[in-house]
Scaffold this motif. Structure first.
Motif: not given
Ligand code: KG4
Ligand code: ZN
Length: 356
Positions: A124-129, A304-305
């Motif tokens: 969610r940090l990386a892509a608002d999942t 996430p990356p």
């Protein structure tokens, strides 16, 4: 909103400042990480006492570096988030005591974060999942499928009955003489090998549910290596690494098919994201296999990356931020916890029968 996050539960000393920018690419304001690899490498694994001492030696300067890089004073943080477990208790205590001192001195709220929740929310940090999603959490100490319904609401669908997958990578690396940590080294060597050369077991494949077992696979690697004897060449080792990784992927794909069915039964069309998190989620072969599997099931893989898959401060700051936004803060006597399951009810189940 700006949250300082501190991570010291294993062998990375890490710190980050994270904000709630609408654009995920803008959220990590600054971060610093000191990997204790060199301290532990001579012992072939993490030595808890060495880890605690290294955290003490490096944490203060890492926090200083993080705020300096951000160009902000410490007082700019709205809350202090810290890993309060699960993990190596000495290291957890170093981070937690530091965070408590900062929170007290700055008059800011403390948020005691579950390290696993840090991994669980990193997508969610990386892509608002969006919630709900199916999470495969694969690290050095954990190997679980969880249905993630909301912050703090986790239902464990399956777990390992013996070793975690990261542990299997690390032990295989040790057998192959690749050093610690094993995951990235096994992955690199596997690229040069023939994955069909050794017929290694696929533990629990085809069995109902989505539990894992990796100890038999580790033993099979040891036996194959013993069979090769002292004359084992680099090419033999590459074939064994490739065969091991193929067996792991094959097993995870089988378990994931079951987990997707269990998750879909519960959430229907509502949950269309498959998320991977934890150190092993940095594995490129695993990421590409899961991308295909998700697509075949009309789902999307959210990974996430790699730098956010292995332990880091940003995931702890972010989990703290998500909790803080929901009004969840902790008191300054929050305990350090060596064990802290995300789904305590599932954890309690094996003992329920014993009590009856
Ligand atoms: O999440 P993490 O950084 O620490 C724990 O909380 O355990 O995970 C570390 C684990 C180690 O077992 C490491 O070997 C594994 O993740 N790992 C990998 C890769 N990178 C790290 N396993 C397979 N392939 C990788 N590329
Ligand atoms: Zn971790």
């Amino acid at each position: 909103m700006l949250v300082l996050g501190i991570e010291t539960s294993c062998d990375e000393t890490a710190c980050a400042l994270v904000c709630d920018a609408a654009d995920p690419a803008q959220r990590i304001v600054s971060h610093s990480l000191f990997s204790q690899l060199r301290e532990h490498a001579p012992y072939g694994g993490v030595v808890p006492e060495i880890a605690s001492r290294a955290h003490i030696a490096h944490l203060d300067s890492l926090i200083g570096e993080t705020v300096r890089k951000a160009g902000l004073p410490l007082t700019a943080a709205d809350a202090i988030a810290v890993t309060a477990g699960p993990g190596l208790i000495g290291g957890v205590m170093v981070g937690l005591m530091t965070a408590k001192a900062l929170a007290y001195a700055l008059g800011k709220p403390l948020i005691a974060v579950n390290h696993l929740e840090g991994h669980a929310l990193s997508a969610r940090l990386a892509a608002d999942t969006p919630f709900p999603y199916l999470l495969l959490l694969v690290s050095g100490g954990h190997c679980q499928f969880l249905a993630v319904e909301d912050v703090g609401v986790y239902h464990r669908l399956g777990t390992t009955i013996d070793d975690a997958v990261g542990e299997a990578f690390d032990k295989t690396a040790k057998l192959l003489g690749l050093g610690y940590p094993g995951g990235p080294a096994v992955e690199r060597l596997a690229r040069q090998g023939d994955a069909t050369r050794f017929a290694l077991p696929r533990p629990l494949k085809g069995k109902p549910g989505c539990d894992f077992s990796f100890s038999g696979l580790k033993t099979a690697v040891r036996l194959a290596l013993e069979h090769l004897g002292a004359g084992a060449t680099e090419a033999d080792k590459a074939d064994l690494a490739a065969s091991f990784q193929a067996a792991v992927l094959d097993t995870i794909m089988d378990r994931a098919r079951h987990a997707i069915a269990m998750f879909s039964e519960r959430f229907g069309r509502q949950g269309r994201h498959l998320v991977i998190a934890g150190g092993v989620a940095a594995n490129a072969a695993l990421r590409s296999s899961l991308t295909e599997l998700a697509a075949r099931n009309d789902m999307q893989l959210s990974a996430p990356p790699p730098s956010l898959c292995t332990d880091n401060g940003a995931m702890i700051a972010w989990a703290g931020l998500e909790r803080f936004k929901r009004g969840s803060v902790d008191s300054l006597d929050a305990p350090a916890r060596a064990r802290w399951p995300l789904d305590p009810q599932a954890e309690a189940k094996p003992f329920a029968g014993a009590k009856a």
